[in-house]
Design an enzyme around this catalytic site. Structure first.
Site, PDB file in Angstrom:
ATOM      1  N   ASP A  14     -13.161  46.811 -27.596  1.00 19.82           N
ATOM      2  CA  ASP A  14     -12.008  47.193 -26.772  1.00 19.82           C
ATOM      3  C   ASP A  14     -11.628  48.624 -27.170  1.00 19.82           C
ATOM      4  O   ASP A  14     -12.354  49.300 -27.914  1.00 19.82           O
ATOM      5  CB  ASP A  14     -10.861  46.173 -26.906  1.00 19.82           C
ATOM      6  CG  ASP A  14     -10.139  46.257 -28.251  1.00 19.82           C
ATOM      7  OD1 ASP A  14     -10.584  47.001 -29.159  1.00 19.82           O
ATOM      8  OD2 ASP A  14      -9.117  45.563 -28.405  1.00 19.82           O
ATOM      9  N   HIS A  15     -10.470  49.080 -26.671  1.00 17.32           N
ATOM     10  CA  HIS A  15     -10.041  50.449 -26.965  1.00 17.32           C
ATOM     11  C   HIS A  15      -9.853  50.676 -28.468  1.00 17.32           C
ATOM     12  O   HIS A  15     -10.135  51.753 -28.975  1.00 17.32           O
ATOM     13  CB  HIS A  15      -8.744  50.765 -26.217  1.00 17.32           C
ATOM     14  CG  HIS A  15      -7.665  49.757 -26.462  1.00 17.32           C
ATOM     15  ND1 HIS A  15      -7.704  48.491 -25.927  1.00 17.32           N
ATOM     16  CD2 HIS A  15      -6.529  49.813 -27.220  1.00 17.32           C
ATOM     17  CE1 HIS A  15      -6.634  47.819 -26.320  1.00 17.32           C
ATOM     18  NE2 HIS A  15      -5.916  48.592 -27.115  1.00 17.32           N
ATOM     19  N   CYS A  53     -12.945  45.223 -32.383  1.00 18.36           N
ATOM     20  CA  CYS A  53     -11.610  45.471 -31.834  1.00 18.36           C
ATOM     21  C   CYS A  53     -10.763  45.996 -32.985  1.00 18.36           C
ATOM     22  O   CYS A  53     -11.311  46.395 -34.016  1.00 18.36           O
ATOM     23  CB  CYS A  53     -11.025  44.230 -31.143  1.00 18.36           C
ATOM     24  SG  CYS A  53     -10.606  42.843 -32.212  1.00 18.36           S
ATOM     25  N   GLY A  54      -9.454  46.014 -32.832  1.00 20.35           N
ATOM     26  CA  GLY A  54      -8.625  46.583 -33.889  1.00 20.35           C
ATOM     27  C   GLY A  54      -8.796  45.851 -35.202  1.00 20.35           C
ATOM     28  O   GLY A  54      -9.043  46.449 -36.249  1.00 20.35           O
ATOM     29  N   THR A  55      -8.665  44.548 -35.133  1.00 22.55           N
ATOM     30  CA  THR A  55      -8.807  43.723 -36.345  1.00 22.55           C
ATOM     31  C   THR A  55     -10.163  43.030 -36.433  1.00 22.55           C
ATOM     32  O   THR A  55     -10.541  42.536 -37.498  1.00 22.55           O
ATOM     33  CB  THR A  55      -7.749  42.608 -36.348  1.00 22.55           C
ATOM     34  OG1 THR A  55      -7.936  41.831 -35.154  1.00 22.55           O
ATOM     35  CG2 THR A  55      -6.337  43.167 -36.388  1.00 22.55           C
ATOM     36  N   GLY A  66      -9.425  39.064 -32.579  1.00 22.56           N
ATOM     37  CA  GLY A  66      -9.367  38.606 -31.182  1.00 22.56           C
ATOM     38  C   GLY A  66     -10.735  38.542 -30.538  1.00 22.56           C
ATOM     39  O   GLY A  66     -11.094  37.562 -29.867  1.00 22.56           O
ATOM     40  N   HIS A 117     -26.449  31.924 -44.468  1.00 24.15           N
ATOM     41  CA  HIS A 117     -25.945  30.545 -44.434  1.00 24.15           C
ATOM     42  C   HIS A 117     -25.537  30.055 -43.053  1.00 24.15           C
ATOM     43  O   HIS A 117     -25.680  28.876 -42.755  1.00 24.15           O
ATOM     44  CB  HIS A 117     -24.733  30.409 -45.366  1.00 24.15           C
ATOM     45  CG  HIS A 117     -25.093  30.549 -46.815  1.00 24.15           C
ATOM     46  ND1 HIS A 117     -24.209  30.266 -47.827  1.00 24.15           N
ATOM     47  CD2 HIS A 117     -26.244  30.955 -47.428  1.00 24.15           C
ATOM     48  CE1 HIS A 117     -24.788  30.487 -49.007  1.00 24.15           C
ATOM     49  NE2 HIS A 117     -26.022  30.911 -48.788  1.00 24.15           N
ATOM     50  N   HIS A 154     -28.949  24.732 -44.818  1.00 22.14           N
ATOM     51  CA  HIS A 154     -28.039  25.408 -43.890  1.00 22.14           C
ATOM     52  C   HIS A 154     -28.366  25.081 -42.432  1.00 22.14           C
ATOM     53  O   HIS A 154     -27.496  25.150 -41.573  1.00 22.14           O
ATOM     54  CB  HIS A 154     -28.080  26.918 -44.109  1.00 22.14           C
ATOM     55  CG  HIS A 154     -27.730  27.307 -45.512  1.00 22.14           C
ATOM     56  ND1 HIS A 154     -26.494  27.060 -46.055  1.00 22.14           N
ATOM     57  CD2 HIS A 154     -28.482  27.873 -46.493  1.00 22.14           C
ATOM     58  CE1 HIS A 154     -26.477  27.488 -47.314  1.00 22.14           C
ATOM     59  NE2 HIS A 154     -27.672  27.976 -47.601  1.00 22.14           N
TER      60      HIS A 154
HETATM   61  C1  RB5 Z   1      -5.416  45.834 -29.327  1.00 16.58           C
HETATM   62  O1  RB5 Z   1      -4.242  46.556 -29.520  1.00 16.58           O
HETATM   63  C2  RB5 Z   1      -5.591  44.821 -30.437  1.00 16.58           C
HETATM   64  O2  RB5 Z   1      -4.728  43.755 -30.235  1.00 16.58           O
HETATM   65  C3  RB5 Z   1      -7.030  44.349 -30.490  1.00 16.58           C
HETATM   66  O3  RB5 Z   1      -7.869  45.442 -30.688  1.00 16.58           O
HETATM   67  C4  RB5 Z   1      -7.382  43.369 -31.588  1.00 16.58           C
HETATM   68  O4  RB5 Z   1      -6.945  43.789 -32.832  1.00 16.58           O
HETATM   69  C5  RB5 Z   1      -7.052  41.961 -31.313  1.00 16.58           C
HETATM   70  O5  RB5 Z   1      -7.369  41.036 -32.097  1.00 16.58           O
END
Ligand code: RB5
Length: 147
Positions: A8-9, A66-68, A71, A99, A134
């Site tokens: 994503d962005h 993605c950011g984290t 998601g 595994h 496994h």
């Molecule tokens: C986008 O702002 C953020 O929510 C997404 O990149 C991610 O971290 C979601 O899990």
């Protein structure tokens, strides 16, 4: 080896760095499934697209950012046959291949630095599934139809 990239962005810039890095390797072919800018988009679309390309065997592995990384890995793991692993260090990347036979690596661009992210990618792609005990566990994941 063919690899689908999706982000994503929040993951766009790291995706571009991974694409550039992997494109230098002779034995790797990249399929970039977007997103193609930092304009805000919804991560599930990219998680699902890359997951589909993995289960349909259009590619060998997927890398999602993605950011984290949370998601987009949750979204990918909704697709039957996908084992998307969110890794924040190289040990996790090695062990999830050995595994869990993970077929998608998920990264959080706001969590790991670029150098570490590339090391995680290298470790993930260089490590094979160990099989043995496994195999039964991975098959049990795939056989789950409880809910
Ligand atoms: C986008 O702002 C953020 O929510 C997404 O990149 C991610 O971290 C979601 O899990």
């Amino acid at each position: 080896m063919k690899i689908a990239l999706g982000a994503d962005h929040g993951g766009y810039e790291l995706k571009e760095k991974i694409k550039k890095y992997l494109s230098q390797k002779e034995d790797i072919k990249i399929v970039d499934m977007g997103t193609y800018s930092t304009e805000s988009v919804d991560y599930p679309k990219y998680g699902h697209m890359v997951a589909k390309s993995v289960v349909e065997k259009e590619v060998d592995f997927g890398i999602l950012i993605c950011g984290t990384g949370i998601g987009i890995s949750i979204a990918a793991n909704k697709v039957s046959g996908i084992r998307a692993a969110l890794c924040t260090n190289t040990t996790m990347a090695k062990l999830t291949r050995q595994h869990n036979d993970a077929n998608i690596l998920a990264l959080g661009a706001r969590i790991v630095g670029d150098v570490l992210a590339l090391d995680i990618v290298d470790e993930f792609l260089a490590t094979s599934f160990e099989g043995g005990r496994h195999t039964r566990r991975v098959e049990t994941i795939e056989a789950c139809n409880l809910f």
